[in-house]
Design a protein around this motif. Structure first.
Motif, PDB file in Angstrom:
ATOM      1  N   ALA B   4      13.453  67.562  61.925  1.00 26.44           N
ATOM      2  CA  ALA B   4      13.389  66.104  61.947  1.00 26.44           C
ATOM      3  C   ALA B   4      14.297  65.541  60.874  1.00 26.44           C
ATOM      4  O   ALA B   4      14.241  65.935  59.727  1.00 26.44           O
ATOM      5  N   GLY B   5      15.137  64.600  61.241  1.00 21.16           N
ATOM      6  CA  GLY B   5      16.099  64.056  60.303  1.00 21.16           C
ATOM      7  C   GLY B   5      15.541  62.886  59.536  1.00 21.16           C
ATOM      8  O   GLY B   5      14.370  62.521  59.632  1.00 21.16           O
ATOM      9  N   PHE B  54      16.381  63.741  51.350  1.00 21.55           N
ATOM     10  CA  PHE B  54      17.599  63.953  52.126  1.00 21.55           C
ATOM     11  C   PHE B  54      18.852  63.689  51.319  1.00 21.55           C
ATOM     12  O   PHE B  54      19.947  63.986  51.774  1.00 21.55           O
ATOM     13  N   ASN B  55      18.730  63.133  50.134  1.00 17.96           N
ATOM     14  CA  ASN B  55      19.904  62.924  49.307  1.00 17.96           C
ATOM     15  C   ASN B  55      19.557  63.394  47.912  1.00 17.96           C
ATOM     16  O   ASN B  55      18.893  62.684  47.168  1.00 17.96           O
ATOM     17  N   PRO B  56      19.986  64.620  47.549  1.00 14.94           N
ATOM     18  CA  PRO B  56      19.491  65.177  46.290  1.00 14.94           C
ATOM     19  C   PRO B  56      19.944  64.433  45.046  1.00 14.94           C
ATOM     20  O   PRO B  56      19.450  64.706  43.958  1.00 14.94           O
ATOM     21  N   VAL B  57      20.874  63.488  45.210  1.00 12.31           N
ATOM     22  CA  VAL B  57      21.224  62.674  44.047  1.00 12.31           C
ATOM     23  C   VAL B  57      20.013  61.889  43.575  1.00 12.31           C
ATOM     24  O   VAL B  57      19.823  61.666  42.385  1.00 12.31           O
TER      25      VAL B  57
ATOM     26  N   PRO C 116      24.055  57.905  53.682  1.00  8.87           N
ATOM     27  CA  PRO C 116      24.744  59.039  53.066  1.00  8.87           C
ATOM     28  C   PRO C 116      23.739  60.132  52.730  1.00  8.87           C
ATOM     29  O   PRO C 116      22.978  60.020  51.788  1.00  8.87           O
ATOM     30  N   THR C 117      23.714  61.151  53.555  1.00  7.67           N
ATOM     31  CA  THR C 117      22.786  62.251  53.295  1.00  7.67           C
ATOM     32  C   THR C 117      23.542  63.426  52.710  1.00  7.67           C
ATOM     33  O   THR C 117      24.762  63.438  52.652  1.00  7.67           O
ATOM     34  N   SER C 118      22.791  64.393  52.288  1.00  2.95           N
ATOM     35  CA  SER C 118      23.429  65.512  51.595  1.00  2.95           C
ATOM     36  C   SER C 118      24.097  66.423  52.601  1.00  2.95           C
ATOM     37  O   SER C 118      23.763  66.481  53.760  1.00  2.95           O
ATOM     38  N   THR C 119      25.031  67.147  52.116  1.00  4.26           N
ATOM     39  CA  THR C 119      25.625  68.206  52.923  1.00  4.26           C
ATOM     40  C   THR C 119      24.816  69.477  52.725  1.00  4.26           C
ATOM     41  O   THR C 119      24.014  69.585  51.821  1.00  4.26           O
ATOM     42  N   GLU C 120      25.058  70.436  53.570  1.00 10.50           N
ATOM     43  CA  GLU C 120      24.247  71.656  53.538  1.00 10.50           C
ATOM     44  C   GLU C 120      24.380  72.380  52.210  1.00 10.50           C
ATOM     45  O   GLU C 120      23.452  73.003  51.741  1.00 10.50           O
ATOM     46  N   PRO C 148      24.176  66.344  33.967  1.00  9.16           N
ATOM     47  CA  PRO C 148      23.452  66.000  35.198  1.00  9.16           C
ATOM     48  C   PRO C 148      24.228  66.427  36.430  1.00  9.16           C
ATOM     49  O   PRO C 148      25.450  66.353  36.462  1.00  9.16           O
ATOM     50  N   GLN C 149      23.472  66.916  37.413  1.00  7.04           N
ATOM     51  CA  GLN C 149      24.145  67.421  38.605  1.00  7.04           C
ATOM     52  C   GLN C 149      24.103  66.370  39.690  1.00  7.04           C
ATOM     53  O   GLN C 149      23.251  65.516  39.716  1.00  7.04           O
ATOM     54  N   GLY C 150      24.999  66.488  40.577  1.00  2.73           N
ATOM     55  CA  GLY C 150      24.971  65.608  41.748  1.00  2.73           C
ATOM     56  C   GLY C 150      25.945  64.473  41.593  1.00  2.73           C
ATOM     57  O   GLY C 150      25.995  63.771  40.598  1.00  2.73           O
ATOM     58  N   MET C 151      26.785  64.292  42.596  1.00  2.00           N
ATOM     59  CA  MET C 151      27.765  63.222  42.577  1.00  2.00           C
ATOM     60  C   MET C 151      27.235  62.071  43.411  1.00  2.00           C
ATOM     61  O   MET C 151      26.492  62.267  44.356  1.00  2.00           O
TER      62      MET C 151
END
Lengths: 423, 104, 201
Positions: B4-5, B54-57, C116-120, C148-151
């Motif tokens: 599921a997205g 869904f967005n690890p930032v 904007p979701t993450s890439t794999e 800090p990680q993540g752009m």
């Protein structure tokens, strides 16, 4: 000490088949424990009340009494009161059993033997056990009878109040361990029994007893069992339940008793460690033989943990049949005026201990004396000596009444027709 | 079936939000309105946590915000219930249609 | 994973159905029970999204706390056998129209936007599927990472600055204390007014 450990390989843990297997094993364990506890309760209550308990079904000790009880409950008529709320009445017992059982998923029975290793294991267990209060409310309201409603509301107030000092007392060994993960917290208590957190400092010692009291109360056990007070409310919130629905409530109660004892054993009493070996058998055999060695080592660890859990439940039963019941205002006063300030004080004190007192040490003639070390060994050895003295006293006075007490056989026989006390 | 997205979670959050809004609009019992408020806050929380996954930032920010929302919602529910109890003590009813003393 | 969509659709169906039943049911205690299922389902959604701590907090705060409070409120404000306060049909129709319109707006704007979701690769970088509680604790305590990680997605050469949530944490703590005192004062036992509904003094 803790070694990153998984008796079950990581790839297998994420598979859906492991989920089904572990749930079935845990459910089977919970039910088997419940069967044992029913028999144990009847035997313990009998012995404390100077009678024998079940002795007929299944031989001299009544082993099969629980099976007979279960068959009776299954065959009972499924009656629902006319004034009951049809949906809520039916749903309440399932909520109780779900709330209890899900907590077992995070409880580590051995080193790496856990349904699902959670980073927040103890918090998860407390959260899920706290959702059981709703089953009491739904049962009380849904029964459509005022006794059930009174019992349910009183019970809900009691359980919700006691959750606060219970959670604070769980925080205290968590602060010492530095992690909510039960597997890691138990892993840090390895070695001999003086490494257990109950002997770590005076505040965890007191926290154990306060946690046990709060846990007993939140399981609705005596002396806090107003929800089921037979002499007051018929049977409280489960008055109108019979047969299999009542059995579910009963199993949920025994399950949550074991879960609370399991948390107490894991956080305070060293979990699966025997306390008599200098190392963990699973870790040692894992180093020697790899993965099968871990399984063999856990064959010692898992029974030790289960016995500790069962011991806690036995103490709860013992207390139930010894102490009189508290009134609801006494129950609330105990929580809000005594246990809650004590646990808040313990929380501040344990932070002080960890930050300041833990680091105090001084040299005496080449030997380093440190306050945590002194307390650890001193309290552990004191407790062991006290237990040995108590056991010796019990053995010495076995079968001998205290002076001044006469048994029923010592009284002179009363003639029929005479009234005692009338000249 | 593919996992599921993000859209699925957002749609679920939107459903809970709308159910809460309709509940607030239709219930006459004041406590029913309070239940609608809880549903609205939970719908928004699902959105926060879904974005954090869904967005690890935003991995930490989403969860911290959800935590604050949960805590504030509990506080607000307590105060709202205290107000409802006061209202009941004065009017012997929790019907929101009877709360019209400040009208006009 | 083939398990995740099955679990998600089950839990989402339970949650959505319970939320709808909260609106539909007339009996207030049954509405509280449906709300319970919907909040427990939401906790399940949080566990599916890898937020163990938030899921457990949801269970302990909402299910074990707020809902008990709501049900106590229902019991304390009951008049005889629960009087069902019914809403008129006209109001139902208007609310449903507005509700459907609102849901359509939200759904369309959700599906149209390119989130904007993450890439794999960035997802695989996290070894465990659930968030480490220590990170959450450090964020709340104001401990900052050195690197800090993540752009920020879509923008190059901008590195995310980790925020510290110590101040909101302290504010929320004081807020809870204020709420505790305020609610206890507001709900203190007073003499019940002996008035019939509809009769003005």
């Amino acid at each position: 000490m803790t070694v990153p450990f998984s008796t079950i390989p990581e790839a297998a843990q994420n598979h859906w088949l492991w989920a089904i297997v572990s749930v079935n094993v845990l459910m089977g364990f919970m039910l088997a424990s419940a069967i044992f506890f029913v028999w144990l309760e009847r035997k313990v209550s009998g012995r404390i009340q100077d009678r024998l308990g079940p002795t007929r079904v299944g031989g001299k000790y009544g082993w099969l009494q629980t099976i007979a009880d279960g068959i009776k409950l299954l065959c009972k008529e499924d009656s629902i009161p006319g004034a009951a709320d049809q949906f809520l009445f039916r749903v309440a017992p399932y909520f109780a059993i779900c709330g209890t059982f899900v907590a077992f998923l995070a409880l580590p029975f051995g080193n790496g033997i856990v349904g699902r290793e959670l980073g927040i294991a103890v918090f998860f267990m407390l959260a899920v056990l706290s959702s059981e209060v709703f089953s009491v409310i739904l049962a009380g309201y849904g029964s459509g009878s005022k006794w059930a409603l009174f019992g349910g509301i009183r019970e809900a107030a009691q359980v919700v109040s006691y959750e606060v000092p219970r959670a604070i007392c769980v925080l205290i060994p968590v602060i010492v361990a530095g992690t909510l993960n039960l597997t890691e917290a138990v892993g840090q208590q390895g070695g001999f029994f003086w490494n257990w957190y109950i002997f770590h400092d005076p505040f965890t010692f007191i926290a154990f007893w306060v946690f046990f009291i709060c846990g007993t109360s939140s399981c609705k056990r005596a002396p806090f069992d107003l929800a089921e007070a037979e002499s007051e409310l018929v049977a409280g919130f489960h008055t109108e339940y019979s047969g299999f629905r009542w059995l579910l409530f009963f199993m949920a109660e025994y399950g949550s008793m074991f879960a609370i004892s399991g948390i107490a054993a894991a956080l305070f009493m060293g979990g699966w460690h025997t306390g008599l070996l200098p190392w963990d058998p699973a870790v040692k055999l894992n180093e020697l033989m790899g993965w099968p060695g871990a399984i063999l080592g856990n064959l010692i660890n898992v029974p030790v943990f289960i016995l500790k859990g069962w011991g806690g439940v036995f103490v709860m039963m013992w207390v139930r049949w010894t102490l009189p019941r508290l009134r609801i205002d006494q129950v609330m006063m105990t929580c809000l005026k005594y246990l809650l300030p004590i646990s808040c004080f313990l929380l501040i004190a344990i932070c002080l201990w960890q930050l300041v007192i833990d680091k105090l040490e001084w040299q005496v003639g080449g030997v380093t004396l440190s306050v945590p070390g002194l307390w650890k060994y001193g309290s552990a050895l004191t407790c062991v000596m006290l237990i040995i003295l108590w056991v010796l006293k019990l053995l010495r006075t076995r079968g001998v009444s205290p002076p001044g007490v006469t048994g029923w056989a010592d009284k002179a026989p009363v003639m029929a027709g005479t009234m005692v006390g009338v000249k | 079936m593919e996992p599921a997205g993000l859209n699925a979670f957002l749609l679920l959050g939107a459903l809970m939000f709308v159910c809460g809004a309709v509940c607030m609009a239709t219930k006459r019992n004041a406590i029913g309105v309070l239940m609608g408020v809880e549903l609205v806050l939970n719908g928004a929380n699902i959105n926060f946590v879904a974005f954090s996954y869904f967005n690890p930032v935003f991995r930490i920010e989403g969860q911290v915000f959800a935590l604050f929302v949960i805590v504030m919602a509990a506080a607000e529910a307590a105060i709202a219930l205290a107000i409802v109890l006061n209202f009941y003590n004065n009017h012997s009813s929790v019907d929101v249609d009877t709360a019209e003393e400040l009208k006009g | 994973m083939s398990l995740q969509p099955f679990l998600f659709y089950t839990v989402a169906a339970l949650t959505g159905l319970s939320a709808i039943m909260v609106v539909v049911t007339q009996n207030i205690v049954r509405a509280a029970a449906w709300l319970l299922f919907s909040l427990a389902g939401t906790a399940g959604i949080y566990f599916l999204l890898g937020s163990d701590f938030i899921g457990a907090t949801q269970l302990i705060v909402y299910v074990g706390g707020t809902l008990v409070l709501v049900v106590f409120g229902v019991m304390l404000t009951a008049q005889g056998p629960f009087v069902n306060l019914k809403t008129g049909a006209g109001e139902w129709a208007m609310s449903l129209i507005v509700g459907v319109a609102l849901y359509t707006t939200l759904a369309v704007s959700t599906l149209v936007t390119a989130w904007p979701t993450s890439t794999e690769e960035s997802r695989l970088r996290d070894e465990r599927s659930s968030t480490n509680v220590a990170l959450l604790g450090q964020a709340l305590m104001g401990v900052k990472e050195a690197t800090p990680q993540g752009m920020v997605p879509g923008v190059n050469n901008v590195v995310r600055v980790q925020m510290s949530y110590l101040l909101p944490f302290e504010i929320v703590s004081v807020h809870l204390l204020v709420v505790l005192i305020g609610a206890a004062y507001l709900a203190r036992a007073k003499r019940r007014a002996h008035r019939l509904p509809g009769v003005t003094n």
